[in-house]
Design an enzyme around this catalytic site. Structure first.
Site, short mmCIF file in Angstrom:
data_model
loop_
_atom_site.label_atom_id
_atom_site.label_comp_id
_atom_site.label_asym_id
_atom_site.label_seq_id
_atom_site.Cartn_x
_atom_site.Cartn_y
_atom_site.Cartn_z
N HIS A 121 0.82 -1.21 0.00
CA HIS A 121 0.00 0.00 0.00
C HIS A 121 0.86 1.26 0.00
O HIS A 121 1.90 1.34 0.63
CB HIS A 121 -0.94 0.01 1.21
CG HIS A 121 -0.22 -0.03 2.53
ND1 HIS A 121 0.18 1.11 3.19
CD2 HIS A 121 0.17 -1.07 3.30
CE1 HIS A 121 0.77 0.78 4.32
NE2 HIS A 121 0.78 -0.54 4.41
N ASP A 122 0.41 2.24 -0.77
CA ASP A 122 0.97 3.59 -0.79
C ASP A 122 2.37 3.69 -1.39
O ASP A 122 3.03 4.72 -1.26
CB ASP A 122 0.97 4.22 0.62
CG ASP A 122 -0.42 4.24 1.24
OD1 ASP A 122 -1.28 4.95 0.70
OD2 ASP A 122 -0.65 3.53 2.24
N GLY A 139 5.06 -0.92 2.90
CA GLY A 139 4.24 0.24 2.59
C GLY A 139 5.04 1.53 2.47
O GLY A 139 6.10 1.69 3.08
#
Length: 269
Positions: A121-122, A139
């Site tokens: 994520h991200d 992340g």
């Protein structure tokens, strides 16, 4: 014309632009957008608010756009945006963003993700990046253009990897890697300048030599790192690769800079 195999499932609401090929047993969610020329080979799953750019090819058993592996994720409408002309091989996983990271995981153009690579994520990935088999990003990792992440390597959350950097296989990267740097080991240490990569991408002999000299100055023993960075900026202000490193180090970061081992300090890489 768009080709959808009879065994594939494309949920209502999915956007298929131009000529898209969806192979056997694929599943495309209702908020997915596939641009012209996208190919999903057999057994690919694309979920969530995921956009895949033109001419990207995704191979069997890849899982793209499912919920982030983050306990803080609360169902927010985050996105995964993948650019054009990428190759995503078997068993690759990519997750969308979260509230804590700007809500978007982004992949650039012309990247290669080999078998089993993971983009958490991200993450923000530039253009022409290569992730070799089973390379893993935690992340919020930032990977700049033309970086190569070696097989079975792992990159800690919030780490930045500079452009044209090379991460050796089976490395554990806990700190930022300067542009053009080459690192390896557990835990990863700078082993020098990624000279082979620079030669392959057309950098001049003068630029490479300047960068090697700058590397020796940057990780010398005299003065603080900040003072040595200022010295590089003054001496090599007209050399773009050196200034890439200067700007990288001066930028905000929650991680320190990956440093050379004693052998690399002694021989300048």
């Amino acid at each position: 014309m768009t080709q959808i195999h009879p065994t594939a499932i494309v949920e209502p609401g999915a956007r298929l632009d131009g000529t898209v090929a969806i192979g056997p047993y694929c599943h495309v969610g209702g908020e997915v957008a596939l641009d012209d020329g996208v190919t999903l080979h057999a057994h690919v799953v694309v979920a969530g608010r995921t956009t895949i750019g033109a001419n990207t090819r995704i191979f069997p058993f890849a899982s793209i756009g499912h919920q982030p592996q983050d306990l803080k994720y609360a169902g927010e409408p985050s996105q995964l945006v993948i650019g054009r002309d990428n190759v995503v091989r078997e068993h690759v996983t990519m997750n969308p963003g979260t509230t804590g990271g700007g809500m978007v995981t982004r992949v650039g153009d012309r990247c290669l993700f080999m078998v089993g690579a993971h983009v958490a994520h991200d993450c923000q990935i530039g253009n022409n990046v290569v992730m070799v088999n089973n390379a893993t990003l935690a992340g919020h990792v930032v990977i700049a253009d033309f970086a190569i992440i070696g097989g079975l390597s792992a990159v800690h959350q919030f780490v930045r990897i500079g452009q044209h950097a090379m991460i050796g296989g089976m490395s554990g990267v806990e700190r930022d890697v300067i542009p053009y740097g080459s690192v390896m080991g557990d835990r990863a240490r700078l082993s020098g300048v990624n000279i082979i990569g620079m030669q392959r991408r057309g950098f001049s002999r003068e630029e490479i030599q300047a960068l090697r000299t700058a590397f020796e100055m940057l990780f010398g023993v005299a003065g603080t790192l900040s003072e040595r960075v200022d010295e590089l900026a003054e001496r090599f202000g007209g050399v773009r690769p050196v200034m890439d490193i200067v700007e990288f180090i001066r930028a905000d970061s929650s991680r320190g800079i990956c440093q050379p081992g004693e052998r690399s300090k002694a021989n300048g890489g």
